[in-house]
Design an enzyme around this catalytic site. Sequence first.
Site, PDB file in Angstrom:
ATOM      1  N   ASP A  89       7.280   3.048  -9.495  1.00 15.60           N
ATOM      2  CA  ASP A  89       6.113   3.899  -9.270  1.00 15.60           C
ATOM      3  C   ASP A  89       5.279   3.420  -8.092  1.00 15.60           C
ATOM      4  OD1 ASP A  89       6.759   5.613 -11.297  1.00 15.60           O
ATOM      5  OD2 ASP A  89       5.440   4.690 -12.780  1.00 15.60           O
ATOM      6  N   ASN A 163      -3.109   7.413  -7.761  1.00 17.75           N
ATOM      7  CA  ASN A 163      -3.432   6.936  -9.110  1.00 17.75           C
ATOM      8  C   ASN A 163      -4.921   6.739  -9.328  1.00 17.75           C
ATOM      9  OD1 ASN A 163      -0.930   6.914 -10.271  1.00 17.75           O
ATOM     10  ND2 ASN A 163      -0.700   4.691 -10.332  1.00 17.75           N
ATOM     11  N   HIS A 174     -15.742 -11.785 -10.846  1.00 16.03           N
ATOM     12  CA  HIS A 174     -17.079 -12.038 -11.385  1.00 16.03           C
ATOM     13  C   HIS A 174     -17.751 -10.696 -11.648  1.00 16.03           C
ATOM     14  CE1 HIS A 174     -19.057 -11.012  -7.532  1.00 16.03           C
ATOM     15  NE2 HIS A 174     -18.020 -11.609  -6.978  1.00 16.03           N
ATOM     16  N   THR A 204      -1.807   6.671 -16.776  1.00 12.72           N
ATOM     17  CA  THR A 204      -0.810   5.836 -17.462  1.00 12.72           C
ATOM     18  C   THR A 204      -0.602   4.509 -16.739  1.00 12.72           C
ATOM     19  OG1 THR A 204       0.936   7.023 -16.262  1.00 12.72           O
ATOM     20  CG2 THR A 204       0.441   7.760 -18.503  1.00 12.72           C
ATOM     21  N   TYR A 206      -3.211   1.568 -14.298  1.00  9.21           N
ATOM     22  CA  TYR A 206      -4.284   0.587 -14.447  1.00  9.21           C
ATOM     23  C   TYR A 206      -5.331   1.060 -15.457  1.00  9.21           C
ATOM     24  CZ  TYR A 206      -7.245  -3.219 -12.572  1.00  9.21           C
ATOM     25  OH  TYR A 206      -7.991  -4.350 -12.401  1.00  9.21           O
TER      26      TYR A 206
END
Length: 309
Positions: A89, A163, A174, A204, A206
């Site tokens: 992907d 995406n 941080h 689908t 991250y």
Amino acid sequence: MGINSDVSRPRARSTPNMSKKFQTIGLIGKPHHQGTNQTIEKLHLWLTAQGYTVLVEERVSAELEIEFQAVDLVEIGERCDLAIVVGGDGNMLGAARVLARYDVAVIGVNRGNLGFLTDLPPDGFETQLAQVLGGEFETEHRFLLEAEVHRHGMIKASNTAVNEAVLHPGKIAHMIQFEVYIDEQFMYSQRADGMIVSTPTGSTAYSLSAGGAILTPNLQALILVPMFPHTLSCRPIVVDACSTIKLVVSPDNGENLEVSCDGHVHLSVLPGDEIIIRRSQQRLMLIHPKGHNYFHVLRNKLGWGSKLF
């Protein structure tokens, strides 16, 4: 040995042959990957034997042991009717951000891990691909995101994402502070490790890992997923795809930040900058073999339960 493309060659698609849906086909692959190279060579031999004009993306061309025309990704977009991406992907995403500018259909051969976007198997692709080339396929358009970094009223950097666009710290993880606006309406301020703004295609990826919901590809929606928010009440939220999302980075952030587009392109962000994320005018034209079923893909890739009876 490869044969480089003639620089004088006009960048135009082939004269149409009404007996074929596609005339010129581009092959794009994962560089420095033996399995990908083998599949591209098999594809090239199989396609040329059937009379197709085949172009090979130059990043993988140096490792192939066949004769071919090597071109860059832009020329594939300009000259080809169909692009076949061999890899995972991630390779599809990298190619898609460029190919979405052009009227070129895209299909994938899976040489990666999960392969939500790559339908064809590397071994035995011939049967399904022959059906696709014969006109038996389903077309699906996926919209992209456009991310812009604004500084003192000017656009300092921009790029597109298939995406997701992600605001996050630079090199060291941080907590950062920022405000979130939807269509100029203040939603909330955040103290978190970042913010993921995802398309249905990216839901689908991250976004899913960070606790976001899966959005079916036909939904005209975006999902905002905070990354490790410093609160127990913050949850992902789904908004209309036509919304304009603005992330205002607090001037109190001590270090520079970044916006990542699909994890490939990184835009530098300074304290006080504004990030504008909206739906792009570009669309990726994916094609699938006949009978493609999105829920079958999810069930297969995510290990969901099969039918009970």
